[in-house]
Motif scaffolding. Structure first.
Motif, mmCIF file in Angstrom:
data_model
loop_
_atom_site.group_PDB
_atom_site.id
_atom_site.type_symbol
_atom_site.label_atom_id
_atom_site.label_comp_id
_atom_site.label_asym_id
_atom_site.label_seq_id
_atom_site.Cartn_x
_atom_site.Cartn_y
_atom_site.Cartn_z
ATOM 1 N N VAL A 268 0.871 -1.186 0.000
ATOM 2 C CA VAL A 268 0.000 0.000 0.000
ATOM 3 C C VAL A 268 0.899 1.225 0.000
ATOM 4 C CG1 VAL A 268 -1.828 1.257 1.200
ATOM 5 C CG2 VAL A 268 -1.774 -1.251 1.302
ATOM 6 N N ASN A 269 0.699 2.078 -0.989
ATOM 7 C CA ASN A 269 1.548 3.244 -1.195
ATOM 8 C C ASN A 269 0.672 4.499 -1.146
ATOM 9 O OD1 ASN A 269 4.160 4.361 -2.103
ATOM 10 N ND2 ASN A 269 3.026 4.883 -3.927
ATOM 11 N N ILE A 270 0.999 5.426 -0.265
ATOM 12 C CA ILE A 270 0.232 6.679 -0.166
ATOM 13 C C ILE A 270 0.461 7.501 -1.432
ATOM 14 C CG2 ILE A 270 0.011 8.864 1.112
ATOM 15 C CD1 ILE A 270 -0.912 6.651 2.867
ATOM 16 N N GLY A 271 -0.631 7.992 -2.018
ATOM 17 C CA GLY A 271 -0.531 8.882 -3.172
ATOM 18 C C GLY A 271 -0.701 10.332 -2.745
ATOM 19 N N GLN A 272 -0.492 11.227 -3.688
ATOM 20 C CA GLN A 272 -0.474 12.652 -3.347
ATOM 21 C C GLN A 272 -1.856 13.194 -2.976
ATOM 22 O OE1 GLN A 272 1.760 13.540 -6.934
ATOM 23 N NE2 GLN A 272 3.505 14.195 -5.723
ATOM 24 N N ILE A 273 -2.919 12.518 -3.408
ATOM 25 C CA ILE A 273 -4.253 12.961 -2.991
ATOM 26 C C ILE A 273 -4.402 12.801 -1.477
ATOM 27 C CG2 ILE A 273 -6.725 12.379 -3.084
ATOM 28 C CD1 ILE A 273 -6.392 11.892 -6.087
ATOM 29 N N ILE A 274 -3.967 11.671 -0.944
ATOM 30 C CA ILE A 274 -4.048 11.467 0.515
ATOM 31 C C ILE A 274 -3.047 12.372 1.232
ATOM 32 C CG2 ILE A 274 -3.676 9.801 2.390
ATOM 33 C CD1 ILE A 274 -6.165 8.869 1.185
ATOM 34 N N GLU A 275 -1.901 12.619 0.610
ATOM 35 C CA GLU A 275 -0.962 13.577 1.225
ATOM 36 C C GLU A 275 -1.645 14.935 1.406
ATOM 37 O OE1 GLU A 275 3.291 15.792 0.302
ATOM 38 O OE2 GLU A 275 3.101 13.670 -0.163
ATOM 39 N N ILE A 276 -2.361 15.370 0.386
ATOM 40 C CA ILE A 276 -3.062 16.659 0.470
ATOM 41 C C ILE A 276 -4.203 16.596 1.486
ATOM 42 C CG2 ILE A 276 -4.586 18.229 -0.830
ATOM 43 C CD1 ILE A 276 -2.811 17.558 -3.322
ATOM 44 N N MET A 277 -5.025 15.533 1.417
ATOM 45 C CA MET A 277 -6.198 15.439 2.293
ATOM 46 C C MET A 277 -5.796 15.285 3.760
ATOM 47 S SD MET A 277 -8.640 13.137 -0.200
ATOM 48 C CE MET A 277 -10.220 13.276 0.612
ATOM 49 N N SER A 278 -4.613 14.701 4.008
ATOM 50 C CA SER A 278 -4.135 14.557 5.388
ATOM 51 C C SER A 278 -3.347 15.796 5.833
ATOM 52 C CB SER A 278 -3.236 13.318 5.506
ATOM 53 O OG SER A 278 -1.983 13.528 4.873
ATOM 54 N N ASN A 279 -3.300 16.808 4.965
ATOM 55 C CA ASN A 279 -2.532 18.041 5.234
ATOM 56 C C ASN A 279 -1.072 17.715 5.539
ATOM 57 O OD1 ASN A 279 -2.685 20.867 5.136
ATOM 58 N ND2 ASN A 279 -2.689 21.024 7.367
ATOM 59 N N ARG A 280 -0.559 16.770 4.779
ATOM 60 C CA ARG A 280 0.848 16.327 4.797
ATOM 61 C C ARG A 280 1.249 15.602 6.072
ATOM 62 N NH1 ARG A 280 6.425 17.887 3.922
ATOM 63 N NH2 ARG A 280 7.007 16.713 2.072
ATOM 64 N N ILE A 281 0.271 15.137 6.848
ATOM 65 C CA ILE A 281 0.618 14.246 7.962
ATOM 66 C C ILE A 281 1.083 12.913 7.377
ATOM 67 C CG2 ILE A 281 -0.285 13.007 9.978
ATOM 68 C CD1 ILE A 281 -2.279 15.357 10.321
ATOM 69 N N TYR A 282 0.381 12.446 6.330
ATOM 70 C CA TYR A 282 0.807 11.268 5.575
ATOM 71 C C TYR A 282 1.493 11.748 4.305
ATOM 72 C CZ TYR A 282 -2.304 8.505 8.611
ATOM 73 O OH TYR A 282 -2.905 7.909 9.688
#
Length: 354
Positions: A268-282
């Motif tokens: 499982v690899n975090i993509g940039q959409i989740i990076e944005i939605m997590s406010n860069r926590i992930y």
């Protein structure tokens, strides 16, 4: 490389690497030599191990809290982890591995029946080749839009091997359910309450694109790259190694670490959409593929995107407690537009920073 790609949604035709290898090459053609980006990688007993998350423990009440903490740390510190007991059956995994290998074993002329056409990335070929001078990755691939069903263009879906279409259909449905579940746990790990359901439900009606990769053996593996270092633009990416040959590497603290294949596990690899939605926590990690001198490697990579109606921006629950939003909020269409209409060498996510 051309200074600007007017649009990255199509790719120029390039030679088949499998075909090059069949010519018994002793040296690699100049266009594949990538000495400038090959750096040492870690494959020894002292390297840190990629986190391993057990999904069964996430579902079980007694073990959920501790496994959720492990998941949160993996997403925050690595952006990538191996997932076991994920619910996708061994039969489904076995079928998709078999069909992947059998497709790439077809004669070149048969694979070419499903070749990319101008103006699209779908089909058999190579992605993001925008000029005749551009350096090339040491891989062949076929890229298909799997879900929703109306996105499919069956002109690119191989009819050989015989059960290929049916297998991809079944696999993508199972992967969708996995994406919904794992993003729900990510939302819980972030401490989202009101938005947790929204965070994961976006993937129920989301978009799923599948890329099948073949990394042929290479006579000079230390001078080429299977896939250049990059971060994924997806919500999450789910990768299945179809062989036991290590090739995927993740950048951790300035060091390239092998993600060793585990039978039955999904990366499982975090993509940039989740990076944005997590406010860069992930964080969406940089990763790459390297190749082997003697062995071929296959992988099946599913890029999972939320529903087009989902706004891509930091979750409000994460920005109400004094943490300012680090990214703009955009529609998914605007997000894709930013990615495809940019200079190839520009970091995509930087364009969306506030």
């Amino acid at each position: 490389m051309a200074a600007i790609a007017e649009n990255l949604e199509s790719s120029l035709p390039v030679p088949s690497v499998q075909e090059l290898v069949s010519q018994q090459l002793h040296t690699v053609p100049l266009r594949y030599i990538r000495d400038e980006i090959i750096s040492s990688s870690s494959h020894d007993d002292h390297s840190p191990s990629v986190p391993l998350i057990d999904m069964a423990k996430l579902f079980h009440h007694d073990s959920q809290a501790s496994e959720l903490q492990k998941l949160h740390s993996a997403c925050k510190d690595w952006g990538l982890f191996l997932l076991i007991n994920h619910g996708v059956s061994d039969a489904t995994l076995g079928n998709i591995k078999k069909q992947t290998q059998e497709f790439f074993e077809l004669p070149l002329e048969e694979k070419k029946l499903w070749a990319q056409k101008p103006g699209t990335l779908e089909g058999y070929g190579q992605a993001f080749v925008t000029s005749e001078e551009q350096k090339l990755d040491w891989n062949d691939m076929i890229f298909l839009k799997a879900l929703p069903i109306q996105n499919r263009k069956l002109e690119f879906w191989p009819e050989k091997p015989q059960k290929f279409r049916e297998t991809v259909q079944n696999y993508s449905e199972d992967i969708r359910q996995l994406a919904v579940s794992i993003t729900k746990f990510m939302a819980m790990g972030l401490g989202l309450n009101d938005q947790a359901q929204e965070f994961s439900q976006g993937f129920q009606e989301g978009t799923y694109d599948v890329r099948f990769n073949c990394y042929p053996p290479c006579p000079q593996p230390d001078r080429v790259i299977g896939m250049i270092p990059h971060a994924d633009m997806s919500g999450i990416t789910l990768l299945l190694d179809a062989t036991d040959v290590p090739g995927l590497q993740v950048l951790k603290d300035g060091q390239w670490i092998f993600v060793e294949p585990i039978d039955g596990a999904i990366v499982v690899n975090i993509g940039q959409i989740i990076e944005i939605m997590s406010n860069r926590i992930y964080k969406a990690p940089d990763h790459r593929a390297v190749v082997n001198k003697l062995k071929e490697r296959f992988s099946v990579v599913t890029f999972c995107y939320p529903n087009p109606s989902v706004k891509i921006g930091p979750a409000s629950e994460l920005t109400q407690s004094g943490s300012p939003p680090l990214y703009k909020t955009v529609t998914l269409a605007e997000y894709f537009q930013s990615f495809y209409n940019r200079k190839l060498e520009v970091s995509f996510i930087d364009c969306l920073k506030i």
